[in-house]
Each structure stands twice: as C-alpha cells, then as structure tokens.
Design a protein around this motif. Structure first.
Motif, PDB file in Angstrom:
ATOM      1  N   HIS A 189       0.837  -1.193   0.000  1.00 25.53           N
ATOM      2  CA  HIS A 189       0.000   0.000   0.000  1.00 25.53           C
ATOM      3  C   HIS A 189       0.875   1.247   0.000  1.00 25.53           C
ATOM      4  O   HIS A 189       0.637   2.205  -0.748  1.00 25.53           O
ATOM      5  CB  HIS A 189      -0.921  -0.014   1.219  1.00 25.53           C
ATOM      6  N   ALA A 190       1.919   1.221   0.830  1.00 23.44           N
ATOM      7  CA  ALA A 190       2.805   2.381   0.920  1.00 23.44           C
ATOM      8  C   ALA A 190       3.549   2.623  -0.390  1.00 23.44           C
ATOM      9  O   ALA A 190       3.764   3.770  -0.786  1.00 23.44           O
ATOM     10  CB  ALA A 190       3.802   2.188   2.066  1.00 23.44           C
ATOM     11  N   VAL A 191       3.939   1.553  -1.056  1.00 20.67           N
ATOM     12  CA  VAL A 191       4.634   1.711  -2.340  1.00 20.67           C
ATOM     13  C   VAL A 191       3.735   2.442  -3.332  1.00 20.67           C
ATOM     14  O   VAL A 191       4.132   3.441  -3.946  1.00 20.67           O
ATOM     15  CB  VAL A 191       5.060   0.340  -2.911  1.00 20.67           C
ATOM     16  N   VAL A 192       2.502   1.965  -3.463  1.00 21.77           N
ATOM     17  CA  VAL A 192       1.595   2.577  -4.428  1.00 21.77           C
ATOM     18  C   VAL A 192       1.251   4.001  -4.004  1.00 21.77           C
ATOM     19  O   VAL A 192       1.176   4.910  -4.833  1.00 21.77           O
ATOM     20  CB  VAL A 192       0.315   1.731  -4.583  1.00 21.77           C
ATOM     21  N   GLU A 193       1.071   4.187  -2.692  1.00 22.25           N
ATOM     22  CA  GLU A 193       0.739   5.514  -2.199  1.00 22.25           C
ATOM     23  C   GLU A 193       1.851   6.503  -2.546  1.00 22.25           C
ATOM     24  O   GLU A 193       1.589   7.635  -2.963  1.00 22.25           O
ATOM     25  CB  GLU A 193       0.532   5.461  -0.677  1.00 22.25           C
ATOM     26  N   HIS A 194       3.084   6.063  -2.395  1.00 22.76           N
ATOM     27  CA  HIS A 194       4.181   6.979  -2.722  1.00 22.76           C
ATOM     28  C   HIS A 194       4.256   7.237  -4.219  1.00 22.76           C
ATOM     29  O   HIS A 194       4.497   8.364  -4.663  1.00 22.76           O
ATOM     30  CB  HIS A 194       5.514   6.426  -2.229  1.00 22.76           C
ATOM     31  N   LEU A 195       4.048   6.197  -5.012  1.00 18.51           N
ATOM     32  CA  LEU A 195       4.024   6.366  -6.463  1.00 18.51           C
ATOM     33  C   LEU A 195       2.983   7.399  -6.852  1.00 18.51           C
ATOM     34  O   LEU A 195       3.202   8.216  -7.751  1.00 18.51           O
ATOM     35  CB  LEU A 195       3.681   5.041  -7.144  1.00 18.51           C
ATOM     36  N   GLU A 196       1.858   7.356  -6.176  1.00 16.44           N
ATOM     37  CA  GLU A 196       0.768   8.246  -6.509  1.00 16.44           C
ATOM     38  C   GLU A 196       1.087   9.684  -6.099  1.00 16.44           C
ATOM     39  O   GLU A 196       0.830  10.623  -6.836  1.00 16.44           O
ATOM     40  CB  GLU A 196      -0.489   7.756  -5.793  1.00 16.44           C
ATOM     41  N   ILE A 248      11.685   5.131  -3.523  1.00 12.33           N
ATOM     42  CA  ILE A 248      10.464   4.565  -2.951  1.00 12.33           C
ATOM     43  C   ILE A 248      10.783   3.860  -1.642  1.00 12.33           C
ATOM     44  O   ILE A 248      10.069   4.012  -0.648  1.00 12.33           O
ATOM     45  CB  ILE A 248       9.806   3.587  -3.956  1.00 12.33           C
ATOM     46  N   LEU A 249      11.872   3.123  -1.646  1.00 14.27           N
ATOM     47  CA  LEU A 249      12.269   2.425  -0.418  1.00 14.27           C
ATOM     48  C   LEU A 249      12.527   3.418   0.705  1.00 14.27           C
ATOM     49  O   LEU A 249      12.050   3.230   1.832  1.00 14.27           O
ATOM     50  CB  LEU A 249      13.526   1.589  -0.676  1.00 14.27           C
ATOM     51  N   ALA A 250      13.253   4.484   0.407  1.00 12.41           N
ATOM     52  CA  ALA A 250      13.533   5.495   1.427  1.00 12.41           C
ATOM     53  C   ALA A 250      12.228   6.080   1.949  1.00 12.41           C
ATOM     54  O   ALA A 250      12.071   6.303   3.152  1.00 12.41           O
ATOM     55  CB  ALA A 250      14.428   6.591   0.845  1.00 12.41           C
ATOM     56  N   ALA A 251      11.276   6.323   1.031  1.00 14.97           N
ATOM     57  CA  ALA A 251      10.010   6.929   1.441  1.00 14.97           C
ATOM     58  C   ALA A 251       9.225   5.995   2.359  1.00 14.97           C
ATOM     59  O   ALA A 251       8.727   6.417   3.404  1.00 14.97           O
ATOM     60  CB  ALA A 251       9.185   7.282   0.204  1.00 14.97           C
ATOM     61  N   ILE A 252       9.100   4.745   1.993  1.00 12.12           N
ATOM     62  CA  ILE A 252       8.286   3.855   2.822  1.00 12.12           C
ATOM     63  C   ILE A 252       9.038   3.443   4.086  1.00 12.12           C
ATOM     64  O   ILE A 252       8.434   3.026   5.059  1.00 12.12           O
ATOM     65  CB  ILE A 252       7.791   2.616   2.039  1.00 12.12           C
ATOM     66  N   ASN A 253      10.346   3.612   4.091  1.00 11.46           N
ATOM     67  CA  ASN A 253      11.102   3.311   5.304  1.00 11.46           C
ATOM     68  C   ASN A 253      10.805   4.295   6.427  1.00 11.46           C
ATOM     69  O   ASN A 253      11.077   4.010   7.587  1.00 11.46           O
ATOM     70  CB  ASN A 253      12.602   3.300   5.011  1.00 11.46           C
ATOM     71  N   ARG A 254      10.256   5.451   6.082  1.00 12.30           N
ATOM     72  CA  ARG A 254       9.885   6.393   7.125  1.00 12.30           C
ATOM     73  C   ARG A 254       8.776   5.804   7.996  1.00 12.30           C
ATOM     74  O   ARG A 254       8.694   6.071   9.175  1.00 12.30           O
ATOM     75  CB  ARG A 254       9.430   7.716   6.503  1.00 12.30           C
ATOM     76  N   ARG A 255       7.904   5.014   7.371  1.00 16.47           N
ATOM     77  CA  ARG A 255       6.809   4.396   8.134  1.00 16.47           C
ATOM     78  C   ARG A 255       7.105   2.935   8.466  1.00 16.47           C
ATOM     79  O   ARG A 255       6.616   2.411   9.466  1.00 16.47           O
ATOM     80  CB  ARG A 255       5.503   4.458   7.324  1.00 16.47           C
ATOM     81  N   PHE A 256       7.870   2.289   7.606  1.00 15.43           N
ATOM     82  CA  PHE A 256       8.189   0.874   7.819  1.00 15.43           C
ATOM     83  C   PHE A 256       9.698   0.690   7.749  1.00 15.43           C
ATOM     84  O   PHE A 256      10.238   0.311   6.700  1.00 15.43           O
ATOM     85  CB  PHE A 256       7.513   0.005   6.766  1.00 15.43           C
ATOM     86  N   PRO A 257      10.368   0.978   8.860  1.00 20.57           N
ATOM     87  CA  PRO A 257      11.829   0.999   8.842  1.00 20.57           C
ATOM     88  C   PRO A 257      12.446  -0.339   8.433  1.00 20.57           C
ATOM     89  O   PRO A 257      13.595  -0.378   8.011  1.00 20.57           O
ATOM     90  CB  PRO A 257      12.193   1.335  10.296  1.00 20.57           C
TER      91      PRO A 257
END
Lengths: 138, 138
Positions: free
Chosen positions: B24-31, B42-51
């Motif tokens: 979900h976070a991957v797609v959310e960031h893409l969007e 993308i990994l860096a972005a979702i790592n903020r919520r899912f380290p």
DNA sequence: CTGCGTGCAAAATGTTTGCAATGTG
DNA sequence: CACATTGCAAACATTTTGCACGCAG
C-alpha cells in the motif's frame, strides 16, 4: 554518412584522445553496427581482433567520446547503456521483436509541433522513440 | 486523477496481489510523488513508516505491478529504473536541472503526425520525452 | 623520459533470487 | 490453516575505479 578509416583517427584526435588500435576498433564497430550496441557487444566485437581488450578500455573510450560529444548514450527498455555514433538530430526506432535500434532521420515523418514552452516549462529539445516491428521482423 | 486510499487496495487486488501495508505504501508513494521515483527513492520513502521494509519487497511489488500493466517502467538519462503509475497515453518532460520527470498529457501540444508504417517498418507506438527546465528551475 | 592507455582485478551500483520466519485471507 | 509475502543476505549484472606494466610522443 560514411566515415572512412581516416576519419576515425580524426574523430578520436578531435576528442583529444590518442589513436590506439583498440579505440579505433571501438569506433569502427560503432560505425558498422546498425544495432546501437551495448558496451558488452562492442567488447565482444573487438575481442575478435584483440582478444586481450578489456571492459575498462571499452568503457573508458566510450565515456571519453560521450564527454566530447562525439557519441550519444541511449537507454531503451532496460537499464543497459547503448551507444550511438550519430550525434545529429534524429529519432530512433526500436524493434520489439529483435530488439534492434535503428536511426530515423529527423524529418522522416514531418516536423513535430513541439512548442518552445509548455505550462511554465522551457522546452530545449525532445527525444522521440518509435516502437514496432522492423522490416526484417515484420 | 486522484486515486483514493480505497482505490490503492483495489488496484493491488486487481493485479492479483494481496494487500499488505508495505505494498500500500509503495503505491501511495508512487501516486503522491510527482518525480517518477526510482526503487531506491520509494524504499527510502516507505522506510519512514516501515523501517524494516526491504529492497526485495519494493522490487517485488513494482515488478508485479509492471507485469500486471498497472505501472510503467521508465529509463531516462541513466540506467536507473523509474516507475510511473500513469499507464494511460502520455508523454514525459525531464528537467535537466533538477532531474524531475513530469507527465504531459497526450494532446498537450497537438497530436503528432507519426505514420503507421515507415520504410518497411510497422509502427505500433511511440515515446516522446521533452527536455528543458521545469517551472521551478526556469 | 614522461605520461597516457591498457588490462586485470576489485569495488561500486542497481536489481534479482533463495530461504526461513511471518502475516494475510 | 495454507500459502503468499516479508526481510535478510547472498548472487547477479553492469559500470567504475586503482594500479602496475607497456607503448607512443
């Protein structure tokens, strides 16, 4: 647009590079190949004549030519760099069957009505890549 | 073209993928990202919520979405893959200053007179990429 | 002789894969 | 509960870099 054997030496010199057999072979293959070869393909090609030629030499030569503006780097479909001796304005055609990349003259299908500016952006240039089947694969 | 939080789940399901927080976070960031991010971004972005989220998950998700036709892969300038949620017909604008990639609507500057066939080739589609300065960098 | 260029090997990226542990449907 | 998905680590592929030797000017 034939580049004679002489011109290859001149092209290298014009880029501030010494003319070596390996470099000559790199440019010669770039000129002869109509497929916009990758570094690996170029290495394989020049290894037929220079079995000891290395990746380093191929990459060094290509990068120097790119830096000097004599060669263009292309990224199409996958992350592999492909190299194009044709620096003039032109487009590309990618055959989705055999993967070959062909040059298309700039005016092959009329001039494109691309504006100089677009929604606050300044437009300096554009790349057009057509996809389909080449004459052989059709 | 807003894709609500609901639609992300539906998009994943529509691709035959289970809905997990990471995906979900991957797609959310893409969007949300307007930069056509690379896998690393993308990994860096979702790592903020899912380290603990890993490269494998990001790549697996992106590759599955690409295979299902929900995401497009872009190769621009360097060999790094960039990902685009917009699979409709559109073009791209690359800012040579900041590197961002923006979508351009298909008809932004008129329809291109690209022929269906060209010198024995069959032309199926084309990609157009404009280069210049974006509104911020201009 | 000076130094650029070569070739080899190792390093730096970016992407993929194998597998045990985990979470989802 | 079955099994898809995760995270980690190792494998891969491509490109870059370090360095000793060799050849050209």
């Amino acid at each position: 647009m034939g580049v004679g054997p002489h011109d290859i030496a001149r092209l290298l010199e014009g880029c501030g590079l010494r003319v070596t057999p390996q470099r000559h072979a790199v440019v010669e293959h770039l000129e002869r190949a109509r497929t916009h070869p990758s570094a690996e393909e170029i290495l394989a090609a020049i290894n037929r004549r220079f079995p000891r030629a290395s990746k380093a030499t191929v990459y060094n030569t290509l990068n120097a030519l790119v830096a000097a503006g004599a060669v263009r780097t292309l990224y199409v479909e996958d992350g592999v760099a492909r190299y194009d001796l044709n620096v003039g304005r032109h487009h590309h055609f990618v055959c989705d069957e055999c993967g070959r990349i062909e040059d298309l003259p700039f005016d092959a299908f009329g001039r494109l009505p691309v504006a100089r500016s677009l929604g606050g952006r300044r437009v300096d240039r554009f790349d057009l890549t057509l996809h389909g089947r080449c004459a052989d694969c059709r």
